[in-house]
Design a protein around this motif. Structure first.
Motif, PDB file in Angstrom:
ATOM      1  N   GLN A 419      32.601 -21.915  33.734  1.00  0.00           N
ATOM      2  CA  GLN A 419      31.777 -22.080  33.198  1.00  0.00           C
ATOM      3  C   GLN A 419      30.644 -21.485  32.468  1.00  0.00           C
ATOM      4  O   GLN A 419      31.178 -20.120  32.309  1.00  0.00           O
ATOM      5  CB  GLN A 419      31.324 -22.605  34.258  1.00  0.00           C
ATOM      6  CG  GLN A 419      31.087 -23.958  35.708  1.00  0.00           C
ATOM      7  CD  GLN A 419      30.497 -24.260  36.953  1.00  0.00           C
ATOM      8  OE1 GLN A 419      30.834 -24.628  38.101  1.00  0.00           O
ATOM      9  NE2 GLN A 419      29.344 -23.724  36.486  1.00  0.00           N
ATOM     10  N   SER A 420      29.423 -21.772  32.127  1.00  0.00           N
ATOM     11  CA  SER A 420      29.446 -20.903  31.122  1.00  0.00           C
ATOM     12  C   SER A 420      28.623 -19.740  32.075  1.00  0.00           C
ATOM     13  O   SER A 420      28.483 -19.426  32.745  1.00  0.00           O
ATOM     14  CB  SER A 420      28.336 -21.591  30.344  1.00  0.00           C
ATOM     15  OG  SER A 420      27.196 -22.317  31.320  1.00  0.00           O
ATOM     16  N   GLY A 421      28.059 -18.454  31.282  1.00  0.00           N
ATOM     17  CA  GLY A 421      27.465 -17.499  31.575  1.00  0.00           C
ATOM     18  C   GLY A 421      28.393 -16.484  31.589  1.00  0.00           C
ATOM     19  O   GLY A 421      27.586 -15.346  31.390  1.00  0.00           O
ATOM     20  N   ALA A 422      29.321 -16.199  31.189  1.00  0.00           N
ATOM     21  CA  ALA A 422      30.155 -15.145  31.279  1.00  0.00           C
ATOM     22  C   ALA A 422      30.341 -14.036  29.802  1.00  0.00           C
ATOM     23  O   ALA A 422      29.706 -15.064  28.135  1.00  0.00           O
ATOM     24  CB  ALA A 422      31.860 -15.178  31.158  1.00  0.00           C
ATOM     25  N   SER A 423      29.827 -12.903  29.555  1.00  0.00           N
ATOM     26  CA  SER A 423      30.063 -12.301  28.396  1.00  0.00           C
ATOM     27  C   SER A 423      30.962 -12.991  27.295  1.00  0.00           C
ATOM     28  O   SER A 423      32.224 -13.754  27.406  1.00  0.00           O
ATOM     29  CB  SER A 423      30.602 -10.889  28.897  1.00  0.00           C
ATOM     30  OG  SER A 423      29.054 -10.205  30.017  1.00  0.00           O
ATOM     31  N   SER A 424      30.942 -12.800  26.163  1.00  0.00           N
ATOM     32  CA  SER A 424      32.027 -13.354  25.013  1.00  0.00           C
ATOM     33  C   SER A 424      33.083 -11.939  25.051  1.00  0.00           C
ATOM     34  O   SER A 424      33.306 -11.329  25.142  1.00  0.00           O
ATOM     35  CB  SER A 424      30.798 -12.564  23.478  1.00  0.00           C
ATOM     36  OG  SER A 424      32.156 -13.167  23.217  1.00  0.00           O
ATOM     37  N   GLY A 425      34.312 -13.299  25.358  1.00  0.00           N
ATOM     38  CA  GLY A 425      34.949 -12.261  25.040  1.00  0.00           C
ATOM     39  C   GLY A 425      35.738 -12.796  27.046  1.00  0.00           C
ATOM     40  O   GLY A 425      37.256 -12.479  27.004  1.00  0.00           O
ATOM     41  N   LYS A 426      35.190 -13.437  27.443  1.00  0.00           N
ATOM     42  CA  LYS A 426      35.246 -13.400  28.818  1.00  0.00           C
ATOM     43  C   LYS A 426      35.682 -14.936  29.661  1.00  0.00           C
ATOM     44  O   LYS A 426      34.587 -15.495  28.848  1.00  0.00           O
ATOM     45  CB  LYS A 426      34.468 -12.249  29.332  1.00  0.00           C
ATOM     46  CG  LYS A 426      34.700 -10.656  29.592  1.00  0.00           C
ATOM     47  CD  LYS A 426      33.471 -10.051  30.471  1.00  0.00           C
ATOM     48  CE  LYS A 426      33.356  -8.753  30.627  1.00  0.00           C
ATOM     49  NZ  LYS A 426      32.650  -7.682  30.802  1.00  0.00           N
ATOM     50  N   ASP A 427      36.376 -14.631  29.918  1.00  0.00           N
ATOM     51  CA  ASP A 427      36.508 -16.614  31.137  1.00  0.00           C
ATOM     52  C   ASP A 427      35.322 -16.570  32.218  1.00  0.00           C
ATOM     53  O   ASP A 427      34.825 -16.955  32.497  1.00  0.00           O
ATOM     54  CB  ASP A 427      37.852 -16.372  31.654  1.00  0.00           C
ATOM     55  CG  ASP A 427      38.538 -17.136  30.067  1.00  0.00           C
ATOM     56  OD1 ASP A 427      37.893 -17.347  29.679  1.00  0.00           O
ATOM     57  OD2 ASP A 427      40.362 -17.330  30.034  1.00  0.00           O
ATOM     58  N   TYR A 428      35.539 -15.849  33.185  1.00  0.00           N
ATOM     59  CA  TYR A 428      35.277 -15.395  34.649  1.00  0.00           C
ATOM     60  C   TYR A 428      34.931 -13.908  34.852  1.00  0.00           C
ATOM     61  O   TYR A 428      35.648 -13.229  33.645  1.00  0.00           O
ATOM     62  CB  TYR A 428      36.346 -16.020  35.503  1.00  0.00           C
ATOM     63  CG  TYR A 428      36.851 -16.690  35.815  1.00  0.00           C
ATOM     64  CD1 TYR A 428      36.072 -17.802  35.970  1.00  0.00           C
ATOM     65  CD2 TYR A 428      38.469 -17.061  34.457  1.00  0.00           C
ATOM     66  CE1 TYR A 428      36.826 -19.075  35.880  1.00  0.00           C
ATOM     67  CE2 TYR A 428      39.434 -17.984  34.849  1.00  0.00           C
ATOM     68  CZ  TYR A 428      38.615 -19.254  35.460  1.00  0.00           C
ATOM     69  OH  TYR A 428      38.837 -20.569  35.060  1.00  0.00           O
ATOM     70  N   GLU A 429      33.320 -13.498  35.020  1.00  0.00           N
ATOM     71  CA  GLU A 429      32.417 -12.343  35.013  1.00  0.00           C
ATOM     72  C   GLU A 429      31.749 -12.493  36.655  1.00  0.00           C
ATOM     73  O   GLU A 429      30.715 -13.226  35.827  1.00  0.00           O
ATOM     74  CB  GLU A 429      32.035 -12.144  34.325  1.00  0.00           C
ATOM     75  CG  GLU A 429      31.349 -10.297  33.711  1.00  0.00           C
ATOM     76  CD  GLU A 429      30.232 -10.115  32.715  1.00  0.00           C
ATOM     77  OE1 GLU A 429      29.640  -9.125  32.301  1.00  0.00           O
ATOM     78  OE2 GLU A 429      29.906 -11.408  31.520  1.00  0.00           O
ATOM     79  N   PHE A 430      32.040 -11.093  36.889  1.00  0.00           N
ATOM     80  CA  PHE A 430      31.698 -10.840  38.131  1.00  0.00           C
ATOM     81  C   PHE A 430      29.716 -11.492  37.529  1.00  0.00           C
ATOM     82  O   PHE A 430      29.075 -10.641  36.809  1.00  0.00           O
ATOM     83  CB  PHE A 430      31.611  -9.227  38.898  1.00  0.00           C
ATOM     84  CG  PHE A 430      30.551  -8.993  39.273  1.00  0.00           C
ATOM     85  CD1 PHE A 430      30.954  -9.649  41.219  1.00  0.00           C
ATOM     86  CD2 PHE A 430      29.630  -8.373  39.953  1.00  0.00           C
ATOM     87  CE1 PHE A 430      30.020  -9.496  42.558  1.00  0.00           C
ATOM     88  CE2 PHE A 430      28.904  -7.770  41.483  1.00  0.00           C
ATOM     89  CZ  PHE A 430      28.836  -8.121  42.253  1.00  0.00           C
ATOM     90  N   SER A 431      29.317 -11.721  38.908  1.00  0.00           N
ATOM     91  CA  SER A 431      28.059 -11.885  38.541  1.00  0.00           C
ATOM     92  C   SER A 431      27.367 -13.148  38.035  1.00  0.00           C
ATOM     93  O   SER A 431      26.324 -13.600  38.056  1.00  0.00           O
ATOM     94  CB  SER A 431      26.389 -11.233  39.027  1.00  0.00           C
ATOM     95  OG  SER A 431      26.640 -10.369  37.522  1.00  0.00           O
TER      96      SER A 431
END
Length: 785
Positions: A419-431
């Motif tokens: 889902q959307s929200g991760a920083s550019s270049g990342k698929d999944y990102e904490f928080s």
């Protein structure tokens, strides 16, 4: 209907007696059962019935309207009606009784012939066909020589020309006597001969232009019937005699209601066969693709249920097997066979012989490998099996039908869907996009297979699978949807502040269909994936990002330099000295409190605030970040005023009214900056600057901002003047008070000057004799009186 009710009731009693309870799906199958359509062989198919001289006889079905009318596919033999032991009657019309015991000889011009002989020897030959007990059950008419009235169109057997006549070449005997009143000249109108059925395609047919008559009744047999006469013996004066031999083709009639089923004789090998009854060889004088008859008997077979993995089912994935629950009795070498109808239950599609019959209710394993995907109706039949013969055997009726659909195996595919929200270049990102309830991927199912599918999330090498669940399943973890989301559980063990902590995750999604297949996971039924929740990049900023400047005096009081992190949950900020005169201060690593170490030290220190995971949390969800700033502790500036040398005081500028220093532009003295802090911390050069603070007598003076030279900005009178000079370096400034004293000048002698405004003393003045208005001016300079 009562029979089916009785069977169900009996089954229920049996089930109770062995403490076995069928599932609701079983009863669903019973309710979905439908009667098999009445089996009927098509006209033109071939069947085997009886033996002749030890050889099985193959028959064409010429008519199936009422009963099955059979005609031997090939002649039993080629035979003559003439028999030399039968007496002749010459040119005499015999009585009825004589017709069956005499050959009738006729003369035609120079030719003589035996036109007719009785057919008893033909019938005797047909009687050599032997029938077994099963065959006798079906017989309506034993094999017989057909008469004109049996065979002809509109006759007792309901045959047309195309139904009964060989396609080409072969003529066969019929029973009866035939004559032609239309023969050329009527020469033989009073004679008759034996009857033959000519083939449909016979280029030698030469009697197509006239009709025949059945001799005894006078019934017209039109030329379109291709029924003609054939002499028994033909003598010609020039060529000698010729005895005619024609095909002996017996007919028979069997009761179609006694035939339960029939299939190609090659279908008893235990393999699936695409059920086809060949009708293309009708009257082709061959025995291709005959069928083996299954005859009504006391054998029974009831299809009770279709099961897969002990579950009742109406749908199965292709190339698997099912268990057919069948109640049957045993007989002589009986086998259970399976018949697959189309979905409508009207046409047989496939046939397979299974295994020996077991008495009572038993399960028979049916491998459907090779049967195409589609909807079918299943029936069973209990039939005798005799590998040594293709003669008819006894069988049960075809059972009621139960539905069975064959589908493609279900196949899973998995797609990451961050889902959307991760920083550019990342698929999944904490928080950012891995919070409880959010989807991490999508399962698509194509084909769907046997639904509903039951899903489970399983380990892919570690316990991280416990964080995930499949959205949209019912309480039994089932779904028939072709698309499902994999989401993060609300109580996932690796949640930190409501989101998955950073790290690697892996899981498998496994599925079985409504039949519990596959029992061992395949690459289609089980998919595995891995993904990484990246650490979140932290941000941090000092609450006061500007350089902190403190004098040594002010620095003596401790203060704090603090920074704020974003995000702040689970993080800790620590402080440190990273550059400059680090010994000058101490900083508390936890609070950022600054303590000046004194010793008249001044200079610059660079401090850093670093944010990372709070060690107390034991987590590693963030990439650390830091920010830096500078602290300058400076020495305050000072200044010293030095009066001009004309001053009568060496510390305070003091002048008399006669001094030029107090005149506009006169030099009062010089101020010099002292102490302070070098322009560049750690350097040696300190640049001072100077300015007169507005107010007081400051407007009557000026100071050079760079050199510090103080000058009068007006003609000063006798008195005391006070003002402030601000001394500055890069870091600080200080106000230096300045006082200038102006006293009265000493009295002067009366002196001559060139003019009232001149200060040049003159002692002489020259004038020409011609000058007029020559004046001199005498005064006491500086006098106030």
């Amino acid at each position: 209907m009562w029979k089916k009710t009785f069977i169900i009731a009996a089954c229920l009693l049996s089930c109770l007696s062995v403490a076995y309870v069928y599932s609701k799906e079983y009863f669903g199958n019973i309710l979905n059962a439908q009667s098999a359509p009445v089996f009927q062989l098509p006209k033109g198919s071939k069947v085997i019935l009886g033996t002749y001289n030890g050889k099985e006889v193959v028959w064409d079905i010429g008519n199936n309207t009422s009963d099955y009318v059979l005609m031997s596919s090939k002649p039993l033999s080629y035979i003559q009606t003439y028999d030399s032991i039968i007496p002749l009657m010459v040119n005499t019309v015999p009585t009825l009784s004589e017709r069956d015991n005499y050959c009738i000889q006729v003369h035609r011009g120079s030719d003589s012939r035996i036109g007719y002989c009785p057919t008893q020897n033909l019938e005797n030959e047909i009687e050599k066909i032997q029938l077994n007990s099963s065959e006798n059950k079906t017989i309506v008419r034993n094999p017989f020589l057909p008469s004109i009235f049996d065979a002809k169109t509109g006759g007792t057997l309901g045959l047309t020309l195309s139904d009964r006549a060989y396609k080409k070449e072969t003529d066969y005997w019929l029973k009866g006597r035939i004559s032609s009143h239309e023969y050329t000249g009527g020469a033989e109108s009073a004679t008759y001969g034996n009857v033959v059925q000519n083939p449909i395609l016979d280029a030698s047919w030469g009697e197509a232009n006239f009709n025949f008559f059945e001799f005894d009744t006078g019934t017209v047999i039109t030329s379109s019937e291709r029924i003609a006469w054939m002499w028994s013996v033909d003598w010609k004066n020039t060529t000698g005699g010729r005895i005619y031999k024609m095909a002996l083709r017996p007919f028979s009639v069997i009761d179609k209601t006694k035939v339960n089923f029939s299939s190609n004789t090659s279908y008893t090998d235990g393999n699936w066969h695409n059920y086809v009854i060949d009708t293309t060889n009708l009257n082709e004088n061959n025995e291709l693709n005959p069928n083996k008859l299954r005859i009504q008997s006391s054998l029974t077979a009831t299809l009770l249920n279709i099961k897969r993995n002990n579950h009742s089912t109406q749908k199965i994935a292709k190339n698997q097997s099912v268990d057919l629950s069948v109640n049957a009795n045993t007989g002589t070498n009986t086998q259970i066979s399976v018949i697959l109808y189309n979905d409508a239950g009207t046409d047989i599609q496939y046939y397979k012989m299974l295994e020996p019959t077991r008495n009572g209710s038993n399960d028979y394993t049916l491998d459907i490998t090779g049967v195409p995907v589609g909807k079918y109706q299943v029936a069973v039949i209990n039939e005798e099996y005799d590998a040594s013969s293709n003669l008819p055997v006894e069988s049960s009726p075809i059972s009621d039908l139960l539905p069975l659909e064959i589908v493609e195996h279900h196949k899973l595919a998995y797609t990451k869907t961050p889902q959307s929200g991760a920083s550019s270049g990342k698929d999944y990102e904490f928080s950012k996009n891995v919070n409880a309830g959010q989807a991490v991927g999508k399962i698509t199912v194509n084909p769907l297979g046997v639904t509903p599918l039951t899903y489970s999330v399983e380990s892919n090498g570690d316990n991280s699978y416990q964080n995930f669940e499949i959205d949209g399943l019912n309480s039994n973890n089932e779904s028939s949807a072709n698309s499902l989301n994999v989401k993060i559980k609300s109580n996932a063990p690796d949640l930190v502040n409501g989101g998955l902590k950073a790290g690697s995750y892996q899981f498998c999604v496994s599925s079985v269909d409504a039949n519990g297949d596959p029992t061992t996971a395949t690459s289609d039924s089980k998919i595995c994936t891995t993904f990484t929740v990246e650490k979140t990049n932290l941000a941090i900023a000092f609450n006061d990002p500007a350089m902190t400047k403190k004098s040594m005096n002010d620095a003596g009081t401790s203060w704090s330099e603090t920074a704020t992190a974003n995000p702040s949950y689970g993080t800790k900020v620590t402080y440190s000295k990273v550059g400059g005169d680090i010994s000058m201060i101490d900083i508390d690593p936890d609070t950022g409190a600054i303590t000046y170490n004194g010793g008249n030290a001044f200079g610059k220190v660079k401090i850093r605030a670093t944010v990372d995971d709070d060690p107390a949390s034991g987590e590693d969800n963030y990439n650390p970040a830091y920010v830096e700033k500078e602290i300058v502790i400076y020495r305050e500036v000072d200044g010293v005023v030095t009066p001009d040398p004309a001053s009568s005081d060496t510390t305070i500028p003091t002048f008399s009214a006669s001094d030029t220093n107090i005149k506009t532009g006169g030099t009062i003295g010089k101020i010099q900056g002292t102490l302070g802090t070098p322009d560049t911390i750690g350097g040696t050069t300190t640049t001072f600057s100077y300015a007169i603070k507005p107010g007081g007598d400051g407007g009557m003076f000026q100071v050079n901002s760079g050199t510090g030279v103080i000058k009068s900005n007006a003609n000063l009178g006798v008195g005391t003047y006070s003002f402030i000079i601000i001394v500055s370096d890069r870091w600080s400034n200080k106000e230096i008070p300045v006082t200038v004293n102006v006293g009265m000048a000493a009295a002067e002698n009366l002196k001559f000057y060139q003019s009232p405004t001149s200060n040049t003393i003159i002692t002489t003045k020259s004038a020409a004799l011609t000058d007029t208005g020559v004046t001199v001016f005498a005064t006491v300079k500086g006098s106030t009186n």
